[in-house]
Design a protein around this motif. Structure first.
Motif, mmCIF file in Angstrom:
data_model
loop_
_atom_site.group_PDB
_atom_site.id
_atom_site.type_symbol
_atom_site.label_atom_id
_atom_site.label_comp_id
_atom_site.label_asym_id
_atom_site.label_seq_id
_atom_site.Cartn_x
_atom_site.Cartn_y
_atom_site.Cartn_z
ATOM 1 N N PHE A 137 0.845 -1.196 0.000
ATOM 2 C CA PHE A 137 0.000 0.000 0.000
ATOM 3 C C PHE A 137 0.877 1.241 0.000
ATOM 4 O O PHE A 137 2.063 1.203 0.334
ATOM 5 C CB PHE A 137 -0.934 0.008 1.219
ATOM 6 C CG PHE A 137 -0.262 0.375 2.518
ATOM 7 C CD1 PHE A 137 -0.260 1.689 2.969
ATOM 8 C CD2 PHE A 137 0.366 -0.594 3.291
ATOM 9 C CE1 PHE A 137 0.359 2.032 4.162
ATOM 10 C CE2 PHE A 137 0.978 -0.258 4.486
ATOM 11 C CZ PHE A 137 0.978 1.060 4.925
ATOM 12 N N SER A 138 0.268 2.340 -0.386
ATOM 13 C CA SER A 138 0.896 3.656 -0.259
ATOM 14 C C SER A 138 -0.182 4.612 0.221
ATOM 15 O O SER A 138 -1.372 4.402 -0.025
ATOM 16 C CB SER A 138 1.460 4.127 -1.597
ATOM 17 O OG SER A 138 0.434 4.237 -2.560
ATOM 18 N N MET A 139 0.250 5.655 0.930
ATOM 19 C CA MET A 139 -0.745 6.579 1.462
ATOM 20 C C MET A 139 -0.179 7.989 1.470
ATOM 21 O O MET A 139 1.034 8.188 1.450
ATOM 22 C CB MET A 139 -1.167 6.170 2.867
ATOM 23 C CG MET A 139 -0.084 6.241 3.922
ATOM 24 S SD MET A 139 -0.692 5.714 5.542
ATOM 25 C CE MET A 139 0.712 6.140 6.589
ATOM 26 N N GLU A 140 -1.087 8.964 1.480
ATOM 27 C CA GLU A 140 -0.707 10.361 1.589
ATOM 28 C C GLU A 140 -1.791 11.106 2.355
ATOM 29 O O GLU A 140 -2.960 10.706 2.366
ATOM 30 C CB GLU A 140 -0.505 10.989 0.219
ATOM 31 C CG GLU A 140 -1.754 11.054 -0.636
ATOM 32 C CD GLU A 140 -1.517 11.794 -1.926
ATOM 33 O OE1 GLU A 140 -0.805 12.793 -1.885
ATOM 34 O OE2 GLU A 140 -2.057 11.368 -2.959
ATOM 35 N N PHE A 141 -1.393 12.187 3.014
ATOM 36 C CA PHE A 141 -2.348 12.992 3.766
ATOM 37 C C PHE A 141 -3.384 13.576 2.817
ATOM 38 O O PHE A 141 -3.059 14.087 1.751
ATOM 39 C CB PHE A 141 -1.620 14.110 4.504
ATOM 40 C CG PHE A 141 -2.547 15.113 5.136
ATOM 41 C CD1 PHE A 141 -3.254 14.796 6.290
ATOM 42 C CD2 PHE A 141 -2.724 16.355 4.560
ATOM 43 C CE1 PHE A 141 -4.115 15.710 6.859
ATOM 44 C CE2 PHE A 141 -3.572 17.286 5.123
ATOM 45 C CZ PHE A 141 -4.280 16.963 6.287
ATOM 46 N N SER A 142 -4.661 13.519 3.199
ATOM 47 C CA SER A 142 -5.742 14.055 2.377
ATOM 48 C C SER A 142 -6.325 15.328 2.981
ATOM 49 O O SER A 142 -6.269 16.392 2.382
ATOM 50 C CB SER A 142 -6.848 13.008 2.202
ATOM 51 O OG SER A 142 -7.948 13.547 1.486
#
Length: 688
Positions: free
Chosen positions: A667-672
């Motif tokens: 997975f990868s994630m970023e602040f929304s």
């Protein structure tokens, strides 16, 4: 390496999602340009551009690294940027000073979340881009699917410049659609020599079709090509190149190239495209600067005749000294020059100038406009500051830093560590505008705040390795935001006698909730019922802004609220600076407590790849974390899940996902954004 003229310079960055191959491409660029004589591989921890021990051990890029090389007639100043969201500030400040970029996409994964993030950053700064679809040799490679995603997800107009010869494991080269010739990259020479041959007979029809589509796209964009196209005339390669360059500089088209960097295929055409299509410093519109005293605007363009002006876009701690990276917009920088830091109002003296090659340095006596260099001796300068000639003060647009969302408590292990910790943290703060340090008033612990778990893990590791400071750490914590849910007016009167003198102040505040993402807004003027002098008005404004950094209900920053000072009467002999500050601070605290305070929690955008047989289990775990699934793309063997999930549920998620998918999920994630915290969080802070 001698300096090039501005028209020969290309200041470019390599941008992409993590693991798309940025550093692998950078290493090939250095090898084929003759800057290095051996290709350093990321997986072996030998990449030139990933020089930090933390980068070599993890196989990822952590800090933006610059280098310089020559390709044909061009001098390429190259910045290799990180792909992990925790280090997004490195991309942000690089974008601020770059003239062009090479955006890399994986032919298998396509446009990924961080691909979108860096693309939007480039859009914001109007950075022209060429694109490289990497990993064409991988199983599942689909360049046409990537082109479709670019159109749909990035709202971009990709211009396909090549066709692949062979697919997946049989990928051997590309066909240049403009020159209509096949390019091969022999593996026995590590792709160093490009073999040019006729187009394979079985591909001729497809090449003709795709070349016609390329010319149609150019004709839609460019009048010169349109005239020749409609007349049915042959369009010279030079005219095609000029049209592509014009469209690229306008950010209306994005040339796309194909290759497999790990197998040394397809890099040289990208280097040619950097020189042919991306801008020189002379092609960039002048930067709008301001005179600090008058606020008048001034245009700063690339030229040697004007007064010196540069932006400090990166600061490193170099054995206790500041090594400052500069983008020079105008004039020439020389050793021993005295410069004005217009952002801070102080003079600085340049003791040394370097052209950087990753962590190695080439010492220079001077460097001209359009260049990227590093300097020693700038003691007060930080990221985003403007350095200029003392006779012509100017301030360039700065660099915006995203707000950190994860905190970690640390305690020094021994007495020596306790003494050395503050200085070490201060040097790390020089380098990174997204890294914050504060002391917890209740526990006395030092609280580090950053962009994510990995960010803080790197900070702690660097404390030990780079500064010899050992610390014990607590569990990572989410950094919430505090706000109010109803409007409130509150009058606060402060009176106290100290050393025989009355300290007093009075304010009437109105607090109004604002939409999400608005931040705190303080309105002082006009003050209809005040005769406060300028110094007391400044103290009132400063006190309110400081109070917003720690909300009264939970101590987290106050946001999404408008604070209007309705009244601030002056009582001669009573109203003082101390009194007005105290009244403002206590008044804001009491008003927030009466305004139905609540908490906002950070929400992250998650993209998750999982084998199809584990998709149900993964979706169930996301729902348990309060996640909202936005989209599920089902493939034959792999499902792609996009979701919005509260950050609080993502600590340690990699271990959980590996367990749920037998090690096959990623997975990868970023602040929304920040959104209303859950009832459980509110109850924990006594707000439920």
């Amino acid at each position: 390496m001698s300096g090039a003229s501005p028209e020969q310079i290309r200041n470019i960055g390599i941008i992409s999602h993590i693991d798309a191959g940025k550093t692998t491409v950078s290493e090939r660029i250095l090898f084929y340009s003759g800057e290095t004589h051996k290709i350093g591989e990321v997986d072996e921890g030998l990449a030139v551009m990933d020089w930090m021990p933390q980068e070599q051990e993890r196989g990822i890029t952590i800090t933006a690294t610059s280098t310089t090389c020559r390709w044909r007639a061009w001098q390429i100043n190259l910045i290799d940027t990180p792909g992990h969201i925790d280090f997004t500030i490195e991309v942000e400040r690089s974008m601020r000073v770059l003239d062009g970029a090479v955006a890399i996409f994986s032919a298998v994964e396509g446009v990924q979340p961080q691909s979108e993030s860096v693309w939007r950053q480039a859009e914001r700064y109007r950075v022209p881009r060429i694109c490289f679809i990497n990993k064409m040799d991988r199983v599942g490679a689909d360049y046409s699917g990537v082109l479709a995603q670019m159109k749909e997800q990035l709202d971009a107009k990709p211009l396909l410049m090549q066709l692949p010869i062979g697919t997946e494991g049989n990928f051997t080269g590309v066909v240049d659609l403009i020159a209509q010739e096949a390019l091969y990259f022999p593996e026995n020479e590590r792709g160093k020599e490009v073999e040019r041959r006729p187009v394979p007979s079985e591909m001729i029809d497809e090449v003709c079709r795709q070349r016609e589509k390329l010319m149609e796209s150019l004709a839609e964009q460019d009048d010169a090509v349109c005239s020749l196209f409609l007349a049915g005339d042959a369009i010279p390669a030079e005219a095609v190149h000029q049209a592509i360059r014009r469209g690229t500089l306008e950010c209306s088209i994005f040339p796309v190239f194909l290759g497999a960097a790990l197998r040394n295929k397809g890099i040289q055409p990208v280097l040619d495209a950097v020189g042919l299509f991306l801008p020189s410093p002379l092609d960039i519109p002048p930067v709008a600067a301001q005179e600090p005293e008058t606020g008048a605007e001034a245009a700063v363009g690339c030229g040697t005749s004007g007064h010196f002006c540069a932006l400090a876009f990166k600061v490193l701690s170099d054995e206790g000294r500041k090594l400052t990276y500069l983008r020079i917009y105008q004039g020439t920088l020389r050793v021993n020059d005295t410069l004005l830091n217009a952002s801070r109002g102080c003079l600085e003296k340049v003791s040394r100038i370097f052209r950087m090659h990753a962590h190695k340095r080439e010492r220079l006596d001077e460097i001209g406009c359009g260049e990227i260099a590093a300097a020693l001796g700038l003691k007060e300068t930080l990221t985003g500051d403007t350095l200029c000639h003392p006779d012509q003060p100017l301030i360039l647009p700065g660099i915006s830093a995203p707000e950190p969302v994860v905190s970690l408590a640390v305690e020094p292990v021994g007495a020596e560590d306790r003494e050395a910790l503050p200085a070490a943290l201060e040097k790390l703060r020089w380098e990174d505008p997204t890294f914050r340090v504060r002391e917890d008033e209740e526990t006395g612990q030092t609280i580090l705040t950053g962009m994510g778990e990995l960010h803080l893990e790197i900070v702690v590791d660097r404390l030990a390795r780079d500064f010899g400071v050992k610390v014990k750490t607590g569990s990572p914590r989410v950094v919430y935001r505090e706000t109010i849910t109803k409007a409130i007016d509150h009058r606060e009167v402060f009176r106290r006698e100290a050393e025989g003198k009355i300290q007093g102040g009075e304010v009437l505040l109105r607090l109004t909730p604002l939409p999400r993402g608005s931040g705190p807004a303080i309105v002082l003027s006009p003050l209809e019922h005040t005769t406060l002098p300028a110094e007391l008005r400044a103290a009132l404004d400063d006190s309110l802004r400081q109070s917003c950094s720690g909300g009264p209900a939970t101590g987290y920053p106050l946001t999404d609220v408008e604070i209007t000072v309705l009244e601030a009467p002056l009582t001669p002999g009573v109203t003082t600076e101390h009194g007005i500050r105290a009244a403002a601070q206590r008044g804001l605290m009491m008003a927030v407590r009466s305004g139905a305070p609540t908490l906002l929690e950070p929400v992250i955008s998650l993209e998750l790849l999982t084998p199809a047989e584990f998709a149900g289990r993964v979706l169930g775990s996301l729902q348990q974390k309060g996640g909202r699934v936005e989209n599920v793309v089902t493939g034959d063997s792999v499902h792609t899940i996009r979701a919005l999930v509260p950050l609080s549920g993502m600590f340690g998620y990699m271990t959980e996902l590996r367990s749920a998918t037998k090690g096959r999920g990623t997975f990868s994630m970023e602040f929304s954004h920040f959104d209303q915290a859950s009832p459980e969080v509110l109850r924990r802070f006594g707000l439920g």
